[in-house]
Design an enzyme around this catalytic site. Structure first.
Site, PDB file in Angstrom:
ATOM      1  N   HIS A  99     -26.661  32.386  -0.217  1.00 26.09           N
ATOM      2  CA  HIS A  99     -26.832  33.900  -0.572  1.00 26.09           C
ATOM      3  C   HIS A  99     -26.320  33.583  -2.074  1.00 26.09           C
ATOM      4  CE1 HIS A  99     -26.170  34.545   3.895  1.00 26.09           C
ATOM      5  NE2 HIS A  99     -26.790  35.390   3.614  1.00 26.09           N
ATOM      6  N   ASP A 102     -22.430  34.327  -2.168  1.00 27.75           N
ATOM      7  CA  ASP A 102     -21.671  33.146  -1.865  1.00 27.75           C
ATOM      8  C   ASP A 102     -21.172  32.211  -2.818  1.00 27.75           C
ATOM      9  OD1 ASP A 102     -22.581  33.761   0.935  1.00 27.75           O
ATOM     10  OD2 ASP A 102     -24.150  32.377   0.729  1.00 27.75           O
TER      11      ASP A 102
END
Length: 433
Positions: A99, A102
């Site tokens: 993501h 992240d």
């Protein structure tokens, strides 16, 4: 390589009798099964979020992991990437997934967050060129920040919808730049906490519009990958709109997108929805929307989505049996959407968790391939439905109710039950495990 995993060797295949815990017992990436190597069958990927971004918290306690890359600077984001690609190389995994949240620090503005994502994905590109590791899929985190507490596409505030659409665009751009083979949409907050303040028809229409824009942008930009939706029934919402494979298919049909979007099926989400993993895989195959899998397991006693590393070979054999029946992965793969237990603090724990998961998947796939090549299960299935391939069965499919009623009377049809032979087939499956 970094020193985070110092003294841990690169993981190699040593066979089922090895006593070396830092070795594969079942996963030989070069072993050929059904005409394809295990590496190409399984297409393993590591999940950036659980492995490198999760701090070890739970609903009753906070951070337990102390990682040298935890923090909100680009310097630490690059250190995190150094450690991540070090692990990918040691494990020999061909792919990873991420993501946006992240991998880059959150900026004060959307433009700053996007700039940070562009910078870190430039760094990823260098790492990918150096290691040969590829991107299985990218996605946007539209659930963690408080702005998304009432949803992203389904939010009652148009500004949140706009922010979400812009975020998806930036993440699709990043995925395309890195040669990602899929783009995933998981609607963690696309649901409701209570119907008392929810306009379900409106929210469903908003979700449909967002998905249509995603598909349009894919074609406009020439993204060659697959758009995937990941079903989940609840957590963190009370009810999530992409509840399971059947629900997603109905949604896609309603908006005319069933030929554009497939599903990324997670084992733990299937269990939460009251299904088996293989049920969801078989249904996706039957509906023509099977795409990819997130491999993990739940604690069946707690009833939570615990995202543990997989270790149940019989379950995985039945799952990979459905994957193989679907023709195997195309752009999809096996992503370990799994995290350590919060007491597993050592760097070695992260390596060994993946080693065990990869071994279990390999053992499951080899058992599934043996079942499929043997042909007894498929022969039993075909025999059970043989009557529909000829004679009466074919005639019924082109008749109406009145014609069939006349036929039953004229021929004196009085069907007698036949055994489903379930226990015999279950015994047959155990032969391969």
């Amino acid at each position: 390589m970094t020193d985070f995993f110092k003294d841990i060797p690169a993981i190699r295949y040593e066979g089922p009798d090895t006593e070396n815990e830092f070795a594969f017992r079942h996963y030989n990436p070069d072993e050929v099964v059904m005409g394809k190597t295990l590496k190409d069958h399984l297409r393993f990927a590591c999940a950036y979020w659980h492995s490198f971004a999760w701090p070890g918290g739970d609903p009753f306690g906070g951070q337990t992991f102390e990682r040298p890359w935890f923090g909100d600077t680009m310097e630490l984001a690059k250190l995190k990437a150094d450690v991540a690609f070090d692990m990918f190389e040691r494990l020999g995994v061909p792919y990873f997934c991420f993501h946006d949240a992240d991998v880059r620090p959150e900026g004060d503005t959307f433009a700053e967050s996007t700039k940070n994502l562009e910078e870190i994905t430039d760094y990823f590109a260098e790492k990918m060129d150096a290691t040969g590791v590829k991107l299985l899929w990218g996605t946007a985190n539209l659930f963690s920040h408080r702005r998304f507490m009432a949803g992203a596409a389904t939010n009652p505030d148009p500004e949140v919808f706009a922010y979400s659409a812009a975020t998806i665009k930036s993440c699709m751009d990043a995925t395309r730049k890195l040669g990602g083979e899929n783009y995933v949409l998981w609607g963690g907050r696309e649901g409701y906490e209570t119907l008392l303040n929810t306009d379900m028809a409106r929210e469903r229409a908003q979700a449909g519009r967002m998905l249509q824009m995603v598909v349009d942008y894919k074609h406009k930009t020439g993204f060659a990958g697959t758009i995937l939706i990941e079903p989940k029934p609840q957590e963190p919402t009370k009810h999530q709109y992409d509840y399971d494979v059947a629900t997603v298919y109905g949604f896609l049909k309603d908006f005319g997108l069933e030929g554009e979007v497939k599903v990324n099926i997670e084992q733990g989400h299937a269990i939460l929805a009251g299904h088996s993993f293989e049920h969801e895989l078989a249904l996706a195959r039957a509906l023509g929307i099977f795409g990819s899998i997130d491999m993990n397991r739940n604690d069946y006693q707690s009833g939570w989505d615990t995202d543990q590393f997989p270790n149940n070979v019989p379950e995985m054999a039945l799952a990979y049996y459905e994957v193989l029946r679907a023709g195997g992965f195309d752009t999809g793969g096996t992503n370990f959407d799994a995290k350590l237990r919060r007491q597993s603090l050592d760097p070695a724990d992260l390596i060994l968790a993946h080693v065990g998961g990869m071994d279990a998947c390999a053992a499951g796939l080899k058992a599934a391939a043996a079942m499929l090549e043997d042909g007894k299960l498929e022969a039993a299935r075909e025999a059970r439905y043989a009557g529909w391939s000829e004679g009466l069965g074919q005639k019924l499919l082109t008749s109406d109710l009145a014609e069939i009623s006349d036929l039953v009377i004229a021929k004196g049809i009085n069907p007698q039950p036949r055994s489903g032979r379930q226990e015999r087939l279950e015994n047959l499956v155990n032969k391969y495990l």
